[in-house]
Enzyme design. Structure first.
Site, mmCIF file in Angstrom:
data_model
loop_
_atom_site.group_PDB
_atom_site.id
_atom_site.type_symbol
_atom_site.label_atom_id
_atom_site.label_comp_id
_atom_site.label_asym_id
_atom_site.label_seq_id
_atom_site.Cartn_x
_atom_site.Cartn_y
_atom_site.Cartn_z
ATOM 1 N N PRO A 126 0.844 -1.206 0.000
ATOM 2 C CA PRO A 126 0.000 0.000 0.000
ATOM 3 C C PRO A 126 0.881 1.257 0.000
ATOM 4 C CG PRO A 126 -0.337 -1.297 2.012
ATOM 5 C CD PRO A 126 0.749 -1.971 1.236
ATOM 6 N N GLU A 127 0.599 2.157 -0.917
ATOM 7 C CA GLU A 127 1.325 3.420 -0.959
ATOM 8 C C GLU A 127 0.393 4.533 -0.479
ATOM 9 O OE1 GLU A 127 4.418 4.246 -3.459
ATOM 10 O OE2 GLU A 127 4.483 2.310 -4.460
#
Ligand SMILES: [Zn+2]
Length: 271
Positions: free
Chosen positions: A2-3
């Site tokens: 996840p960014e």
């Protein structure tokens, strides 16, 4: 992994629904990256005031203290009235008066950490070194260029380090450098002011576009199954080694920088 856009969309998926909720119980499964820092039972009775984001951390402000949540490499959060029985990869759960918040994290690089306040040494250790928010008003072209001037490392590495601007991870760094026509190996201090400003604009637009796409997946995020919902960005270079550049047709190249894969077009990103 996840960014920043995924973390922000995760926040949007439950922030309004959990605000004001009372914590009825907290449960921890297997150890995560860092310890919670207090007995889970001590969270009972606390109220969740709001959910903020700083970099890739979600900050649950309680009426006393706060919880910092990081999704690590593979984490996802689900918030719903009812959730299926906890599985082997569900390692943290808050039962609240307004629903259950659960962290699912197969690789356990994620974390939930309690801190008395943001001034607490624990919180400062995690948040203190973070650069400005790329989508916030503190991210300014001139200051960005000036900060880059002091760095000799490759621009891609400087972006990933996160201490000038936070949350520009591997995918978005590669994409922003392509959009700005800058070679990932160029020394950060070698960027002219004009090119640094172009990169500033590219970082913002690449992240904003991902957020926009993520908005359409909000439904998945708030489902009881807690779909990971990582976005499939229309990538120009990321993960496209050997394929033709969408802009010029040249073959996209890849190289390793600090253990991470970088993707770039040798013709569009010339210096
Ligand atoms: Zn190209």
């Amino acid at each position: 992994m996840p960014e920043l856009p995924e973390v922000e969309v995760t926040r949007l998926s439950f922030a309004d629904r959990i605000a004001g909720a009372r914590i009825e119980s907290a449960t921890i499964g297997k150890p995560l990256r860092w310890p919670l820092g207090l007995a889970p039972a001590a969270l009972q009775g606390r109220q969740v005031l709001q959910v903020r984001r700083r970099g890739k951390y979600l900050l649950l402000d309680l009426d006393h203290g706060l919880l910092l949540i990081h999704l690590g490499m593979s984490g996802s959060l689900a918030f719903a009235d009812q959730l299926p029985a906890a599985g082997p990869h569900d390692h943290f759960e808050l039962v609240t008066s307004q629903g259950r918040l659960r962290l699912h994290d197969p690789r356990r690089f994620g974390a939930v950490v309690w801190a008395e306040s943001e001034a607490d040494p624990v919180a400062r250790k995690l948040l203190g070194h973070l650069g400005v928010e790329p989508l916030g008003p503190g991210f300014e072209p001139l200051a960005f260029w000036q900060a880059l001037q002091a760095r000799r490392s490759a621009i891609k590495q400087v972006l990933l380090a996160g201490d000038i601007v936070v949350g520009v991870g591997n995918i978005y760094a590669s994409e922003a450098l392509f959009a700005a026509g800058i070679a990932p190996t160029l020394s950060a201090s070698g960027l002219s002011q004009v090119r640094a400003e172009r990169l500033h604009g590219a970082i913002r637009s690449v992240l904003a576009r991902a957020l926009e796409q993520g908005g359409s997946t909000l439904k998945d995020f708030s489902s009881a199954e807690g779909k990971s919902g990582y976005f499939q960005l229309e990538a120009m270079v990321y993960d496209r080694a050997g394929l033709p550049c969408r802009a010029c047709g040249a073959t996209i190249q890849t190289l390793r920088q600090g253990q991470r894969s970088t993707f770039f077009c040798p013709d569009c990103q010339t210096s």
